[in-house]
Design an enzyme around this catalytic site. Structure first.
Site, PDB file in Angstrom:
ATOM      1  N   TYR A 155      -2.173   3.492   0.551  1.00  0.00           N
ATOM      2  CA  TYR A 155      -1.584   2.217   0.123  1.00  0.00           C
ATOM      3  C   TYR A 155      -2.543   1.117   0.601  1.00  0.00           C
ATOM      4  CZ  TYR A 155       2.796   4.912  -0.409  1.00  0.00           C
ATOM      5  OH  TYR A 155       3.761   5.838  -0.759  1.00  0.00           O
TER       6      TYR A 155
ATOM      7  N   ASP B 232       0.138   1.979   4.917  1.00  0.00           N
ATOM      8  CA  ASP B 232       0.722   0.633   4.841  1.00  0.00           C
ATOM      9  C   ASP B 232       1.467   0.480   3.521  1.00  0.00           C
ATOM     10  OD1 ASP B 232       1.354  -2.017   5.263  1.00  0.00           O
ATOM     11  OD2 ASP B 232      -0.698  -2.757   5.058  1.00  0.00           O
TER      12      ASP B 232
ATOM     13  N   CYS C 183       6.415  -3.187   6.816  1.00  0.00           N
ATOM     14  CA  CYS C 183       7.025  -4.517   6.752  1.00  0.00           C
ATOM     15  C   CYS C 183       8.545  -4.403   6.675  1.00  0.00           C
ATOM     16  CB  CYS C 183       6.480  -5.314   5.576  1.00  0.00           C
ATOM     17  SG  CYS C 183       6.817  -4.575   3.971  1.00  0.00           S
TER      18      CYS C 183
END
Length: 175
Positions: A39, A105, A132
């Site tokens: 990613y 990520d 996140c």
């Protein structure tokens, strides 16, 4: 990066997070290892850490991001990196070194289940998982059954909001 692409807008805190990840990787002798930036977007993590590794593969499903990653590789004179357009759920089709380290990520929705399964099958020595969405991360971490958490850190990229970035270092447990 492309205007339609994603890039962290809190550059000061993003740089702190990048320094943290670099410091985590720098603790180990990785000169004969392969870094997989899964990613990988425009290649930031792969490029920043390329000097520590024998080779780097930046993997992203967006052609626009990979085109930018290729430009970033060239602009930063990185000789040991390549950027590959492929969906993360198809990474099982690629060949990886037995001595690999992954930086993962994913988007807020987390890893695709096929990508998570493939990473477990590949069995990298170490994983730096950046999320996140700590709630999604808490659902995915138990699925890395052959790994233990070595360290964890939070980065507040959006002060005065509930959003933060979690960085978790996973190490393969010897059987």
């Amino acid at each position: 990066f492309h205007i339609q692409g994603f890039f962290q807008n809190n550059t000061e805190m993003t740089e702190e997070m990048h320094r943290h990840c670099h410091a985590l990787l720098k603790k180990y002798d990785t000169t004969d290892r392969e870094l997989i930036d899964l990613y990988g977007g425009v290649g930031t993590f792969g490029i920043i850490n390329a000097e520590l590794f024998k080779s780097v593969k930046i993997i992203e499903n967006s052609k626009q991001c990979i085109d930018a990653a290729k430009r970033n590789i060239k602009l930063n004179s990185v000789e040991n990196a390549e950027a590959i357009v492929i969906d993360a759920k198809q990474i099982g089709k690629l060949n990886f070194s037995e001595k690999s380290v992954f930086i993962i990520d994913p988007p807020r929705s987390g890893m695709h289940p096929k990508a998570l399964r493939a990473v477990n099958e590949i069995g990298p020595e170490r994983i730096i998982y950046i999320s996140c969405n700590p709630k999604q991360l808490s659902k995915e971490l138990p699925r890395f059954k052959d790994y233990s958490i070595k360290s964890a850190a939070l980065f507040d990229l959006f002060p005065q909001t509930p959003h933060s970035e979690a960085v978790v270092e996973l190490e393969k447990v010897d059987s």
